[in-house]
Design an enzyme around this catalytic site. Structure first.
Site, PDB file in Angstrom:
ATOM      1  N   SER A 310       0.816  -1.211   0.000  1.00 31.21           N
ATOM      2  CA  SER A 310       0.000   0.000   0.000  1.00 31.21           C
ATOM      3  C   SER A 310       0.859   1.274   0.000  1.00 31.21           C
ATOM      4  CB  SER A 310      -0.957  -0.037   1.205  1.00 31.21           C
ATOM      5  OG  SER A 310      -1.920   0.975   1.138  1.00 31.21           O
ATOM      6  N   ASP A 321      10.571   4.936  -9.749  1.00 34.15           N
ATOM      7  CA  ASP A 321      10.161   5.428 -11.064  1.00 34.15           C
ATOM      8  C   ASP A 321      10.775   6.774 -11.414  1.00 34.15           C
ATOM      9  OD1 ASP A 321       8.636   3.160 -11.066  1.00 34.15           O
ATOM     10  OD2 ASP A 321       6.772   4.140 -11.648  1.00 34.15           O
ATOM     11  N   LYS A 335      -0.482  -4.156  -3.537  1.00 32.27           N
ATOM     12  CA  LYS A 335      -1.782  -3.571  -3.222  1.00 32.27           C
ATOM     13  C   LYS A 335      -1.854  -2.184  -3.853  1.00 32.27           C
ATOM     14  CE  LYS A 335      -4.814  -2.050   0.551  1.00 32.27           C
ATOM     15  NZ  LYS A 335      -4.942  -0.655   0.108  1.00 32.27           N
TER      16      LYS A 335
END
Length: 544
Positions: A310, A321, A335
């Site tokens: 999460s 990223d 998740k």
């Protein structure tokens, strides 16, 4: 048997259609007439249009007015709501009123209690650490004290479940609890009255310099104060020369989304996409870094594992990223669903999935749940079966879910975040002897005994170097433990001991370190030498 028999299943099944949306609204309306005098039954006055649009409402009304026995519509509705939610996704949930406080406690960041960390390894409540400034410290409770009685009830030696002890010690702030303490060097029980108060639940377990220039921080949750806790720890370590950071998110199952965004803000340069969410209508909400980050040049390695989920994955994904740092460990939980908590008037609540989140490259990391919730929750077993904990090659990603970061790194969506540096589960140093002393809890019980015998000097420890000097000076630690294990049913096997020596000694030192005012700092400062993920992160930061 007739198919319309009024079994519990036949009563509840029609309710499943809409209970999660309107059940809490209408229960009070139906309950109002339960005690009225009964006369000839009549059909509820609901128009055909209302019937077609509100089947649940109509069914509940029929039961309330016509069913042969009086029923508890509140209980039926609770069951119906849970049944409805179970048909959605694995992370939508209904929280009954009686569970609401305990379920939200970790996220709220506080609870009412006496302020001690304790263990019951020997069927006695042993105080491991007293929270500084908390009610127990004010009342005069010390590390190493044993709680023998609570409000005149003997709790030692009675195999009382730990959860029951917690309930006895906790209570509304301002109320008192009477304790009888056994204290080393005192023959009789020491009576103490503790006035319960607000106890902060810290989500930051440890923060210290693991090597010159490299700080280590372990974060266990994303509660409402987590970003503030992390910022304070980073400031403190920066003052001690930190230029690189290991952030340990292993086992961190997440929490508040805004906390992950605030943390990413401190690490990313301005105008970097942190995360975006999309709801069922395609409405997109993007979160960018605000340019106020104080640690945009800090070297970063984030530790992850199969329980990292999460908000933890949001932060790790933002760092990966944006090519801002390195992810080290094993593939995360996966998740990628966002929940909103919606309260009911009776103190219960609904956690409803309202959107999916995406990392900056556009990948959703939510694991598929097409095969049902039970299969979804068995994912860890599937990973074990596929040997994923031991080799990165066993992790297969769909090439259609392939993404590339601005720096050229290949990343994948569709099932957790794959680390840049995979570290397999380590079994080096394990032996039958180690399994025996660990499995029978002898190793941990020895550290409690050691802490009792060295309580005064352990309580005086104020820094990690001081702790390590004290432990280094105890050259007989391992032999003393071997003798203790032998007295407790595990005779020495010196071939196995040689194989497991490093693991045993590190764990002895770590658990003893936790029995000092350093708490988890003392633990992690001694355990990392046998933790291959932490060692790999140190190596990565030194090389990059």
């Amino acid at each position: 048997m007739d198919k319309y028999t009024n079994s519990k299943r036949n009563i509840i099944f029609p309710l499943i259609l809409a209970a999660g949306v309107i059940g809490g609204i209408f229960i009070g309306m139906f309950s109002a007439g339960r005690n009225a005098a009964y006369s000839a039954p009549s059909m509820p006055k609901i128009s055909p249009k209302s019937f077609s649009e509100n089947k649940l409402l109509y069914t509940l009304s029929l039961i309330d007015k016509l069913y042969v026995e009086e029923v508890d519509l509140d209980t039926i509705s609770e069951s119906a709501i849970e049944a409805v939610i179970s048909q959605l996704d694995p992370h939508s949930a209904y929280i009954p009123a009686q569970d609401f406080a305990s379920v939200n406690e970790a996220l709220d960041g506080e609870f009412d209690g006496i302020g001690v960390l304790f263990n019951m390894a020997t069927d006695t409540v042993i105080v491991l650490n007293v929270i500084p400034g908390g009610p127990s410290e004010v009342a005069g409770i010390f590390n190493g004290d044993r709680i023998i009685t609570i409000n005149d009830s003997i709790v030692a030696g009675r195999n009382i479940p730990q959860n029951d002890i917690v309930k006895m010690l906790r209570g509304r702030r301002g109320t008192t609890v009477e304790l009888g303490l056994e204290r080393r060097g005192i023959d009789e029980l020491v009576p103490v009255t503790v006035t319960r108060g607000i106890i902060p639940l810290k989500s930051l377990d440890a923060a210290f310099m693991i090597e010159p220039g490299i700080g280590f921080i372990r974060l266990s949750a994303f509660s409402k104060n987590s970003a503030r806790e992390l910022a304070a720890a980073m400031q403190r370590l920066s003052e001690h020369g930190m230029t690189k950071l290991i952030l340990d998110l292993r086992g961190n199952t997440g929490g508040f989304l805004d906390q992950a965004i605030n943390m990413a803000n401190d690490l990313l340069p301005a105008k970097q996409l942190i995360v975006y969410t999309e709801d069922r209508h395609g409405t997109r909400n993007e979160q960018y870094s605000n340019g106020k980050g104080r640690y945009t040049d800090l070297g970063i390695a984030i530790l992850v594992d199969q329980e990292t989920a999460s908000s933890s994955e949001i932060l790790a994904g933002a760092v990966q990223d944006n090519d801002r740092g390195w992810i080290v460990g094993r593939r995360t939980y996966g998740k990628g669903l966002v929940q909103q908590q919606i309260p009911y008037g009776d103190g219960s609540a609904l956690r409803l999935t309202i959107a999916r989140y995406y990392t900056p490259t556009g990948r959703s990391i939510q694991r598929p749940y097409d095969n049902g919730i039970d299969d979804y929750r068995s994912d860890i077993l599937h990973r074990i079966e596929h040997n994923e904990f031991f080799t990165a090659d066993s992790v297969k990603f769909d090439d259609s879910l392939r993404f590339v970061t601005p720096g050229g790194r290949t990343v994948y969506g569709g099932g957790g975040i794959m680390p840049d540096y995979f570290v397999p589960l380590d079994t080096v140093g394990y032996s039958n002897y180690y399994s025996q002393v660990w499995g029978k809890n002898i190793l941990y019980r020895y550290t409690l005994d050691y802490a009792d015998r060295h309580r005064e000097e352990l309580n005086a420890v104020t820094s990690i170097p001081e702790l390590n000097r004290m432990l280094d000076a105890d050259t007989g630690l391992l032999n003393d433990f071997i003798a203790y294990a032998s007295r407790n049913g595990v005779p020495p096997d010196y071939s196995d001991i040689a194989k497991s020596r490093e693991v045993i000694v590190a764990q002895l030192r770590a658990y003893i370190g936790r029995n000092t005012p350093l708490d988890d700092d003392g633990f992690y400062a001694n355990i990392y030498v046998i933790d291959p993920v932490m060692l790999k992160a140190i190596e990565v930061l030194k090389e990059n």
